[in-house]
Design a protein around this motif. Structure first.
Motif, PDB file in Angstrom:
ATOM      1  N   VAL A 205       0.868  -1.191   0.000  1.00 50.90           N
ATOM      2  CA  VAL A 205       0.000   0.000   0.000  1.00 50.90           C
ATOM      3  C   VAL A 205       0.899   1.234   0.000  1.00 50.90           C
ATOM      4  N   GLY A 206       0.547   2.238  -0.803  1.00 50.46           N
ATOM      5  CA  GLY A 206       1.321   3.480  -0.843  1.00 50.46           C
ATOM      6  C   GLY A 206       0.927   4.405   0.296  1.00 50.46           C
ATOM      7  N   THR A 207       1.920   5.052   0.904  1.00 47.11           N
ATOM      8  CA  THR A 207       1.602   5.948   2.035  1.00 47.11           C
ATOM      9  C   THR A 207       0.909   7.227   1.566  1.00 47.11           C
ATOM     10  N   SER A 208       1.027   7.575   0.270  1.00 52.33           N
ATOM     11  CA  SER A 208       0.351   8.776  -0.242  1.00 52.33           C
ATOM     12  C   SER A 208      -0.893   8.420  -1.047  1.00 52.33           C
ATOM     13  N   ASP A 209      -1.429   7.245  -0.802  1.00 54.77           N
ATOM     14  CA  ASP A 209      -2.662   6.822  -1.486  1.00 54.77           C
ATOM     15  C   ASP A 209      -3.827   7.677  -0.973  1.00 54.77           C
ATOM     16  N   PRO A 210      -4.528   8.380  -1.866  1.00 58.50           N
ATOM     17  CA  PRO A 210      -5.609   9.241  -1.385  1.00 58.50           C
ATOM     18  C   PRO A 210      -6.782   8.474  -0.762  1.00 58.50           C
ATOM     19  N   PHE A 211      -6.851   7.175  -0.994  1.00 62.16           N
ATOM     20  CA  PHE A 211      -7.958   6.372  -0.455  1.00 62.16           C
ATOM     21  C   PHE A 211      -7.586   5.639   0.842  1.00 62.16           C
ATOM     22  N   LEU A 212      -6.337   5.817   1.250  1.00 56.05           N
ATOM     23  CA  LEU A 212      -5.792   5.021   2.363  1.00 56.05           C
ATOM     24  C   LEU A 212      -6.662   5.042   3.632  1.00 56.05           C
ATOM     25  N   GLU A 213      -6.965   6.219   4.125  1.00 55.25           N
ATOM     26  CA  GLU A 213      -7.628   6.319   5.428  1.00 55.25           C
ATOM     27  C   GLU A 213      -9.122   6.031   5.358  1.00 55.25           C
ATOM     28  N   LYS A 214      -9.760   6.451   4.246  1.00 48.91           N
ATOM     29  CA  LYS A 214     -11.217   6.366   4.196  1.00 48.91           C
ATOM     30  C   LYS A 214     -11.719   5.022   3.647  1.00 48.91           C
ATOM     31  N   GLN A 215     -10.995   4.441   2.676  1.00 47.45           N
ATOM     32  CA  GLN A 215     -11.532   3.274   1.979  1.00 47.45           C
ATOM     33  C   GLN A 215     -10.720   1.991   2.185  1.00 47.45           C
ATOM     34  N   LEU A 216      -9.416   2.121   2.339  1.00 49.08           N
ATOM     35  CA  LEU A 216      -8.567   0.917   2.338  1.00 49.08           C
ATOM     36  C   LEU A 216      -8.317   0.384   3.742  1.00 49.08           C
ATOM     37  N   LYS A 217      -7.860   1.247   4.638  1.00 52.81           N
ATOM     38  CA  LYS A 217      -7.624   0.895   6.049  1.00 52.81           C
ATOM     39  C   LYS A 217      -6.890  -0.443   6.216  1.00 52.81           C
ATOM     40  N   PRO A 218      -5.726  -0.592   5.575  1.00 54.50           N
ATOM     41  CA  PRO A 218      -5.081  -1.916   5.560  1.00 54.50           C
ATOM     42  C   PRO A 218      -4.703  -2.467   6.925  1.00 54.50           C
TER      43      PRO A 218
END
Ligand SMILES: N[C@@H](CCC(=O)N[C@@H](CSC=O)C(=O)NCC(=O)O)C(=O)O
Length: 267
Positions: A205-218
């Protein structure tokens, strides 16, 4: 629907003694099979190790196929979410779980393997995916542990029950019965599916992924796996500065290809 298939040089040169194994790559929202085929750079890796790679479509398509009433890109056509819809009007066409894990592999087997099994679409197979497809790969893998040799994902939606993309999809395709949702959610499956063979899943997962916090939450998947047979078997790697795009995916495809090649007995 479309499907793209890359057959490695070993298929044409007949240099591999065993049947050529397959990786199924599940794409994300809005994709056709072309996005990953054109921008994932899997082909070089397929030739390097000797695997076939299949890029299925992301939803049913064509006349009469229902889509999002609001015509947005996160539901309906291009957004089938790899589940079997049980809710009308989607339950007629949207059987993506059945399609990618059973129907398509069987069709390909019949089409390519007329007399002998030259390409193994059924037994020596692995699965990977991106975002919605990363969810599809994780979910399908855990639900069919004896079928797939390995699973990897790029920026997957790991807990669809608790993020907007997943909630919209599950509501639309499955209705409001949360017990049906649980049957597909990786954060639920880690608790119910026993990892008896100590299998490991690879995730980037990329740390600058715009979906990281809202959609992916790995990290939710790591949390959910605590105290289960999957604890310490999910290799989640954060790629500093990378986003959600195919620039990110193609950078880490070589590592995923090597991971799968090992599990498919190619190295
Ligand atoms: N069209 C949207 C962006 C949609 C998007 O980012 N899709 C990703 C998958 S997202 C999760 O499943 C994708 O793979 N796009 C195809 C590509 O070639 O990059 C918008 O306008 O924001």
């Amino acid at each position: 629907m479309d499907v793209n298939i890359y057959l490695p040089r070993q298929y044409y040169e007949k240099t591999q003694s065993k049947a050529i194994p397959t990786i199924f790559y599940l794409s994300g929202l809005t994709c056709t099979p072309n996005n990953a085929s054109e921008k994932g750079f899997w082909q070089f890796q397929a030739d390097k190790y000797g695997f076939c790679i299949v890029f299925p479509d992301t939803s049913p398509r064509g006349e009469g196929v229902p889509t999002d009433p609001e015509n947005s890109w996160d539901f309906g056509i291009g957004a089938g979410f790899y589940v079997n819809a049980t809710k009308q009007p989607f339950n007629k066409n949207y059987n993506m779980y059945q399609y990618v894990h059973f129907e398509l592999p069987n069709e390909l087997n019949t089409y390519f393997n007329k007399e002998t099994v030259e390409i193994d679409f059924l037994d020596n197979v692995s699965i990977a995916g991106h975002s919605m497809g990363g969810f599809g790969a994780l979910s399908g893998y855990m639900k069919n542990l004896s079928k797939y040799k390995s699973c990897s994902a790029f920026s997957p939606i790991v807990n669809p029950m608790n993020v907007p993309w997943g909630q919209k999809a599950f509501n639309g395709y499955l209705g409001d019965n949360k017990s049906e949702w649980k049957e597909y959610d990786p954060c639920e499956l880690v608790k119910t599916v026993k990892n008896t063979e100590n299998k490991t899943i690879l995730i980037h997962v990329g740390t600058s992924d715009p979906f990281l916090e809202k959609q992916l939450k790995p990290t939710s998947l790591l949390e959910a796996s605590k105290g289960t047979t999957w604890e310490d078997h999910i290799n989640l790697k954060f790629a500093e500065g990378f986003d959600h795009s195919y620039f990110f995916i193609s950078t880490f495809v070589p590592e995923h290809a090597e991971f799968h090649a090992k599990h498919l007995g190619l190295i």
